[in-house]
Design an enzyme around this catalytic site. Sequence first.
Site, mmCIF file in Angstrom:
data_model
loop_
_atom_site.group_PDB
_atom_site.id
_atom_site.type_symbol
_atom_site.label_atom_id
_atom_site.label_comp_id
_atom_site.label_asym_id
_atom_site.label_seq_id
_atom_site.Cartn_x
_atom_site.Cartn_y
_atom_site.Cartn_z
ATOM 1 N N ASP A 1 -3.719 -5.975 -3.504
ATOM 2 C CA ASP A 1 -5.186 -5.969 -3.414
ATOM 3 C C ASP A 1 -5.867 -7.101 -4.177
ATOM 4 O OD1 ASP A 1 -4.888 -3.693 -1.970
ATOM 5 O OD2 ASP A 1 -6.014 -2.377 -3.318
ATOM 6 N N CYS B 1 -2.853 6.381 -1.495
ATOM 7 C CA CYS B 1 -3.401 6.774 -0.193
ATOM 8 C C CYS B 1 -3.344 8.291 -0.025
ATOM 9 C CB CYS B 1 -2.632 6.094 0.935
ATOM 10 S SG CYS B 1 -2.443 4.336 0.654
ATOM 11 N N ALA C 1 1.276 7.061 -4.974
ATOM 12 C CA ALA C 1 0.873 7.001 -3.559
ATOM 13 C C ALA C 1 -0.636 7.195 -3.509
ATOM 14 C CB ALA C 1 1.593 8.070 -2.766
ATOM 15 N N SER D 1 4.289 3.567 -9.267
ATOM 16 C CA SER D 1 4.451 3.786 -7.813
ATOM 17 C C SER D 1 3.667 4.987 -7.304
ATOM 18 C CB SER D 1 5.929 3.988 -7.472
ATOM 19 O OG SER D 1 6.626 2.801 -7.648
ATOM 20 N N ALA E 1 2.359 -2.899 -4.664
ATOM 21 C CA ALA E 1 2.930 -4.224 -4.409
ATOM 22 C C ALA E 1 3.919 -4.646 -5.493
ATOM 23 C CB ALA E 1 1.787 -5.250 -4.314
ATOM 24 N N TYR F 1 6.411 7.413 28.841
ATOM 25 C CA TYR F 1 5.620 8.515 29.403
ATOM 26 C C TYR F 1 6.461 9.767 29.619
ATOM 27 C CZ TYR F 1 3.867 11.690 32.922
ATOM 28 O OH TYR F 1 3.525 12.830 33.572
HETATM 29 C C1 LIG Z 1 -8.149 6.990 -2.321
HETATM 30 C C2 LIG Z 1 -7.442 5.855 -1.658
HETATM 31 C C3 LIG Z 1 -6.979 5.992 -0.371
HETATM 32 C C4 LIG Z 1 -6.335 4.931 0.252
HETATM 33 N N1 LIG Z 1 -5.880 5.100 1.515
HETATM 34 C C5 LIG Z 1 -5.210 4.094 2.117
HETATM 35 C C6 LIG Z 1 -4.648 4.276 3.399
HETATM 36 O O1 LIG Z 1 -4.734 5.366 3.978
HETATM 37 N N2 LIG Z 1 -4.005 3.231 3.963
HETATM 38 C C7 LIG Z 1 -3.865 2.028 3.341
HETATM 39 O O2 LIG Z 1 -3.237 1.121 3.886
HETATM 40 N N3 LIG Z 1 -4.369 1.833 2.101
HETATM 41 C C8 LIG Z 1 -5.035 2.829 1.490
HETATM 42 N N4 LIG Z 1 -5.517 2.644 0.222
HETATM 43 C C9 LIG Z 1 -5.368 1.334 -0.418
HETATM 44 C C10 LIG Z 1 -4.031 1.195 -1.128
HETATM 45 O O3 LIG Z 1 -3.826 2.268 -1.983
HETATM 46 C C11 LIG Z 1 -4.003 -0.114 -1.882
HETATM 47 O O4 LIG Z 1 -4.165 -1.159 -0.966
HETATM 48 C C12 LIG Z 1 -2.723 -0.315 -2.658
HETATM 49 O O5 LIG Z 1 -2.543 0.666 -3.626
HETATM 50 C C13 LIG Z 1 -2.737 -1.684 -3.339
HETATM 51 O O6 LIG Z 1 -1.602 -1.826 -4.105
HETATM 52 P P1 LIG Z 1 -1.538 -2.847 -5.318
HETATM 53 O O7 LIG Z 1 -0.188 -2.694 -5.906
HETATM 54 O O8 LIG Z 1 -1.980 -4.182 -4.884
HETATM 55 O O9 LIG Z 1 -2.654 -2.363 -6.335
HETATM 56 P P2 LIG Z 1 -2.901 -1.005 -7.085
HETATM 57 O O10 LIG Z 1 -2.360 0.143 -6.333
HETATM 58 O O11 LIG Z 1 -4.339 -1.003 -7.444
HETATM 59 O O12 LIG Z 1 -2.036 -1.143 -8.405
HETATM 60 C C14 LIG Z 1 -2.293 -2.114 -9.365
HETATM 61 C C15 LIG Z 1 -1.726 -1.639 -10.681
HETATM 62 O O13 LIG Z 1 -1.823 -2.709 -11.592
HETATM 63 C C16 LIG Z 1 -2.003 -2.191 -12.866
HETATM 64 N N5 LIG Z 1 -2.654 -3.244 -13.675
HETATM 65 C C17 LIG Z 1 -3.840 -3.831 -13.463
HETATM 66 N N6 LIG Z 1 -4.082 -4.748 -14.420
HETATM 67 C C18 LIG Z 1 -3.017 -4.747 -15.242
HETATM 68 C C19 LIG Z 1 -2.680 -5.451 -16.423
HETATM 69 N N7 LIG Z 1 -3.487 -6.376 -16.932
HETATM 70 N N8 LIG Z 1 -1.511 -5.174 -17.020
HETATM 71 C C20 LIG Z 1 -0.663 -4.251 -16.504
HETATM 72 N N9 LIG Z 1 -0.947 -3.546 -15.415
HETATM 73 C C21 LIG Z 1 -2.095 -3.795 -14.782
HETATM 74 C C22 LIG Z 1 -2.861 -0.973 -12.695
HETATM 75 O O14 LIG Z 1 -2.552 -0.018 -13.689
HETATM 76 C C23 LIG Z 1 -2.491 -0.491 -11.288
HETATM 77 O O15 LIG Z 1 -1.708 0.678 -11.296
HETATM 78 C C24 LIG Z 1 -6.158 3.704 -0.431
HETATM 79 C C25 LIG Z 1 -6.616 3.560 -1.741
HETATM 80 C C26 LIG Z 1 -7.237 4.627 -2.366
HETATM 81 C C27 LIG Z 1 -7.721 4.471 -3.779
#
Ligand SMILES: Cc1cc2nc3c(=O)[nH]c(=O)nc-3n(C[C@H](O)[C@H](O)[C@H](O)COP(=O)(O)OP(=O)(O)OC[C@H]3O[C@@H](n4cnc5c(N)ncnc54)[C@H](O)[C@@H]3O)c2cc1C
Length: 566
Positions: A294, A46, A44, A42, A15, A438
Amino acid sequence: MAKGRRIVVIGGSAAGPKAAARAKRLDQNAEVTIIQKAPELSMASCGYPYFVGGVFNERKQLLSTPYGEVRDPDFFLQTKGITARTETEVTAIDRERRLVRLRDLRSGQEEELPYDRLVIATGATARQPPIPGIELEGITTLQSMRDADLLRKIRDDKQITRAVVVGGGLIGIETCEALQLSGIDITVVEMLPQILMFLDWEMAKVLENHVRSKAANVLTDIGVAAFIGREGKLTAVKLSNGTELPCQLAVLAIGVTPNIGLASAAGLKIGVTGGIEVNEFLQTSDPDIYAVGDCIELTHRITGAKTRAPFGDLANLQGRVAGENIVLGNGAIFPGTIHTGICKVFDFAAGSTGLSESKAREAGYDDLVTVVNASLDKPEFMGAKLLISKMVAERQTGRILGVQCVGPGDVGKQIATAAMAILGKLTVQDLVNADLPYAPPFSLPIDHLIATAHLLENKLKGRLNGISSPEVKKRLERKADSWILDVRTAGEFEAMRIGIGETLIPLGELRDRLDELPADKDREIICYCKISLRGYEAQRLLEAHGWNNVRVLEGGVMAWPFGREK
Ligand SMILES: Cc1cc2nc3c(=O)[nH]c(=O)nc-3n(C[C@H](O)[C@H](O)[C@H](O)COP(=O)(O)OP(=O)(O)OC[C@H]3O[C@@H](n4cnc5c(N)ncnc54)[C@H](O)[C@@H]3O)c2cc1C
């Protein structure tokens, strides 16, 4: 160029970078900085299960653009004009002075960084329950690149032979498959009565049976009492019934907790579900601070209730909305979620959009009509694969509230189409004559989704008198006086049968053998075939001959989630 607005984004995975890139694209003057705790950007996430399972082998692919450039700080600076600082943690947000405090995790050095607009994209952390022994070596999660690296090494080293996955949700099941593909003997332990809670029980059971058929064990309705170890290393998982499962690895996959520490310490409002509260512009209770991904709480677009939806697609969409709003003012809206999701389960897929029947009932919808349809995704001569769907609608209005689909067929297309129908507030009647594409390589003349709507229409109009597999099972358990009729061919019966006291009368012979049916025309007759199309024809035929309590087992033999005789 004139000095622009200072935008700081906390979190650099899904995000965060999306918000940063969108903001910079829309305002080239903006000074955008991403602060990322992890060493990578960035990622991946998933894709982690597929890297662990050996579906692809180059780690770099998890971190690269589609054209092969690794998204590192250089890439962000050169290509995007964004400063990205990795291995740097934001330790506090000072709203009064509009700055964040940083700590460089390599040097320990601290500094302050001012912002005009702040985006919180701190994601979520895998839950770690306070189970005795949780600190043992050999217990991990699959949430970060570190975890993915560890599990991939385990695969490559081939030293570990037995593992337990704790939790049967999406990540648990994907991890189970990845480890099983690595040649590890797997048991999934799920505390609830089923895996994949976004599905209704009978749909989830079909998948559970499929996972078992792939030599991975699944235990439901049982919790983990302790992790047992020797010399600091995991040797077994002890279940709540005392059973010990010997293993050298346990992967915890029991859900995620939103990372709200920074937000709540800064006095931002936290929602009822534990995520950061945001409005439809993704703005927190402080108008200068937005939050995405998230870590936030969303609105459910059907029920209006607050919910959390930790999905990668939503994280990216939210990043795009917040990125626009921080530079152009609140014009873009993020309306919420209908919880559309899909995951691979060995040779099957499992998808869901909207509300399952159980979630709809929990949300207070009590006048529901549902149907299970098992049918093929395309003609036999084009290599047809099975799809099993359950559609949930409001009886009064016919509005579709949810669709679940499982099976080896093209589940993604079914769920994507159904999601659009739900977002468009379409009714069963709207879908009955939907105009979908189809040609034999892609679908049947009547697409599976439309066929499911036909069944539901027949049910709503009182033509199809369906009965679900759990209801049939209940009748069997209380030894009800139902008469069970299988109308498939003798060959099909020989190859596979349920074995619940059924009588076989193939549909083609039914007209001539009516005298073999119960003389009592009020007695309940439950008929079925492979998928229950012939079962429905049998129902209509028997009703025309005076039987007035004929039910059709929805989904037939293919969707029967319980044990079969053959
Ligand atoms: C194994 C796995 C499989 C998945 N499969 C799917 C799928 O098939 N389809 C789907 O839709 N979703 C899937 N997901 C969920 C998806 O990956 C997450 O919803 C998505 O990554 C969320 O993105 P985000 O940026 O909110 O958080 P995150 O990806 O969790 O990234 C947050 C980042 O913030 C950083 N951070 C946290 N606190 C701090 C701080 N205080 N200072 C600086 N940096 C900080 C962390 O280092 C982290 O990298 C999967 C997740 C996993 C783990």
